[in-house]
Design a protein around this motif. Structure first.
Motif, PDB file in Angstrom:
ATOM      1  N   GLY A 170      21.949   1.761  -6.447  1.00 32.29           N
ATOM      2  CA  GLY A 170      20.707   1.056  -6.094  1.00 32.29           C
ATOM      3  C   GLY A 170      19.302   1.075  -4.471  1.00 32.29           C
ATOM      4  O   GLY A 170      18.696   1.762  -4.208  1.00 32.29           O
ATOM      5  N   GLU A 171      20.697   1.797  -4.035  1.00 33.18           N
ATOM      6  CA  GLU A 171      21.180   2.146  -2.756  1.00 33.18           C
ATOM      7  C   GLU A 171      20.088   3.256  -2.004  1.00 33.18           C
ATOM      8  O   GLU A 171      19.451   3.110  -1.246  1.00 33.18           O
ATOM      9  CB  GLU A 171      21.852   1.100  -2.073  1.00 33.18           C
ATOM     10  N   ASN A 172      20.206   4.424  -2.947  1.00 34.45           N
ATOM     11  CA  ASN A 172      20.032   5.253  -3.120  1.00 34.45           C
ATOM     12  C   ASN A 172      18.434   5.138  -3.099  1.00 34.45           C
ATOM     13  O   ASN A 172      17.529   6.707  -2.835  1.00 34.45           O
ATOM     14  CB  ASN A 172      20.801   6.245  -4.075  1.00 34.45           C
ATOM     15  N   PHE A 173      17.798   4.516  -3.479  1.00 35.94           N
ATOM     16  CA  PHE A 173      16.153   4.222  -3.880  1.00 35.94           C
ATOM     17  C   PHE A 173      15.534   3.676  -2.591  1.00 35.94           C
ATOM     18  O   PHE A 173      13.904   3.193  -2.684  1.00 35.94           O
ATOM     19  CB  PHE A 173      16.305   3.350  -5.025  1.00 35.94           C
ATOM     20  N   GLY A 174      15.864   3.522  -1.644  1.00 36.39           N
ATOM     21  CA  GLY A 174      16.230   3.014  -0.802  1.00 36.39           C
ATOM     22  C   GLY A 174      15.343   1.556  -0.753  1.00 36.39           C
ATOM     23  O   GLY A 174      16.318   0.795  -0.593  1.00 36.39           O
ATOM     24  N   SER A 175      14.109   1.540  -0.301  1.00 40.17           N
ATOM     25  CA  SER A 175      13.918   0.347   0.078  1.00 40.17           C
ATOM     26  C   SER A 175      12.936  -0.204  -1.558  1.00 40.17           C
ATOM     27  O   SER A 175      12.369  -1.757  -1.254  1.00 40.17           O
ATOM     28  CB  SER A 175      13.348  -0.523   1.480  1.00 40.17           C
ATOM     29  N   HIS A 176      12.950   0.341  -1.862  1.00 38.84           N
ATOM     30  CA  HIS A 176      12.219   0.228  -3.151  1.00 38.84           C
ATOM     31  C   HIS A 176      12.358  -1.526  -4.484  1.00 38.84           C
ATOM     32  O   HIS A 176      12.976  -1.883  -4.467  1.00 38.84           O
ATOM     33  CB  HIS A 176      12.523   1.146  -4.132  1.00 38.84           C
ATOM     34  N   ALA A 177      11.239  -1.954  -4.751  1.00 40.32           N
ATOM     35  CA  ALA A 177      11.262  -3.385  -4.609  1.00 40.32           C
ATOM     36  C   ALA A 177      12.094  -3.270  -6.493  1.00 40.32           C
ATOM     37  O   ALA A 177      13.112  -4.054  -6.640  1.00 40.32           O
ATOM     38  CB  ALA A 177      10.017  -4.311  -5.224  1.00 40.32           C
ATOM     39  N   ARG A 178      12.296  -2.183  -6.944  1.00 40.62           N
ATOM     40  CA  ARG A 178      12.721  -2.127  -8.154  1.00 40.62           C
ATOM     41  C   ARG A 178      13.883  -1.148  -8.605  1.00 40.62           C
ATOM     42  O   ARG A 178      14.524  -0.051  -8.789  1.00 40.62           O
ATOM     43  CB  ARG A 178      11.679  -1.401  -9.217  1.00 40.62           C
ATOM     44  N   GLY A 179      14.282  -1.197  -7.045  1.00 40.15           N
ATOM     45  CA  GLY A 179      16.016  -0.351  -7.039  1.00 40.15           C
ATOM     46  C   GLY A 179      17.101   0.235  -7.411  1.00 40.15           C
ATOM     47  O   GLY A 179      18.089   0.419  -8.337  1.00 40.15           O
ATOM     48  N   LEU A 180      17.233  -1.858  -7.707  1.00 37.20           N
ATOM     49  CA  LEU A 180      18.667  -2.075  -8.619  1.00 37.20           C
ATOM     50  C   LEU A 180      18.489  -1.883 -10.018  1.00 37.20           C
ATOM     51  O   LEU A 180      19.115  -1.700 -10.672  1.00 37.20           O
ATOM     52  CB  LEU A 180      18.761  -4.008  -8.326  1.00 37.20           C
ATOM     53  N   GLY A 181      17.199  -1.448 -10.378  1.00 37.48           N
ATOM     54  CA  GLY A 181      16.457  -1.692 -12.059  1.00 37.48           C
ATOM     55  C   GLY A 181      17.257  -0.356 -11.998  1.00 37.48           C
ATOM     56  O   GLY A 181      17.619   1.007 -13.547  1.00 37.48           O
TER      57      GLY A 181
END
Length: 200
Positions: A170-181
């Protein structure tokens, strides 16, 4: 001595099977650890409400699955499918993929909750069927050890690495609010295919 001999004779059956159970549990433990946080970040709801939503869908889905999959496997075996339990396990690994991929795109918290309820229902195959496989095909004198090995693989692989892998992905999606998704979706895509192959 007998235990070592039995292990040498049956490792081609049990080794990939136990590893598959642990690999599939990577996604399950990641989902349990991070879905409430996903709700908080993606929809801005309070942590207590996120936990309540998860419990509201997760507990019934897991309970239903614990009774449903052994029943389905039994009906399939009566119909002549001796490979019913491994087949259901492999199928569940693939069935979770479209739901997991849809999760980060859920537009409302209740939609995400319904998706997670479906995911928990699907992966509940992995909490019941592997132990039934051990009882069905394991030698009577070895069932206790085989059960211990199954639980060891299930927890050592899944519980130890699942939350970490999902968070790192999920961290690879940066600060995206849905990164964990997206982390859950990516994890499901990888471990689902690997576990399906091993179960098959």
């Amino acid at each position: 001595r007998d235990g070592r001999l039995y292990s040498l004779q049956t490792w081609r059956l049990f080794l990939p099977f136990f590893i598959a159970s642990g690999v599939l549990n990577i996604f399950t433990m990641g989902l349990v650890a991070w879905f409430p946080t996903f709700l908080v970040r993606a929809f801005g709801i309070e942590s207590a409400s996120a936990g309540y939503i998860f419990s509201l869908v997760g507990v019934p889905a897991g309970l239903v699955g614990s009774f449903l999959w052994p029943f389905v496997a039994n009906r399939m075996e009566i119909a002549g499918r001796r490979d019913a339990m491994p087949l259901l396990l492999a199928g569940s690994c693939l069935a979770l993929l479209p739901l997991a991929i849809a999760l980060p795109f859920a537009g409302e918290p209740w939609v995400a909750a319904v998706i997670v309820g479906g995911l928990i229902l699907i992966v509940s195959t992995n909490t019941t069927l592997p132990l039934l496989v051990v009882q069905a095909v394991g030698d009577g004198s070895m069932r206790g050890r085989l059960t211990a090995l199954e639980l060891l693989a299930y927890n050592l692989i899944g519980l130890a690495t699942g939350p970490v892998i999902v968070a790192w992905t999920g961290e690879n999606f940066g600060s995206h609010a849905r990164g964990l998704g997206f982390g859950l979706a990516a994890t499901a895509a990888v471990v689902g295919v690997i576990a399906a192959i091993l179960f098959a």
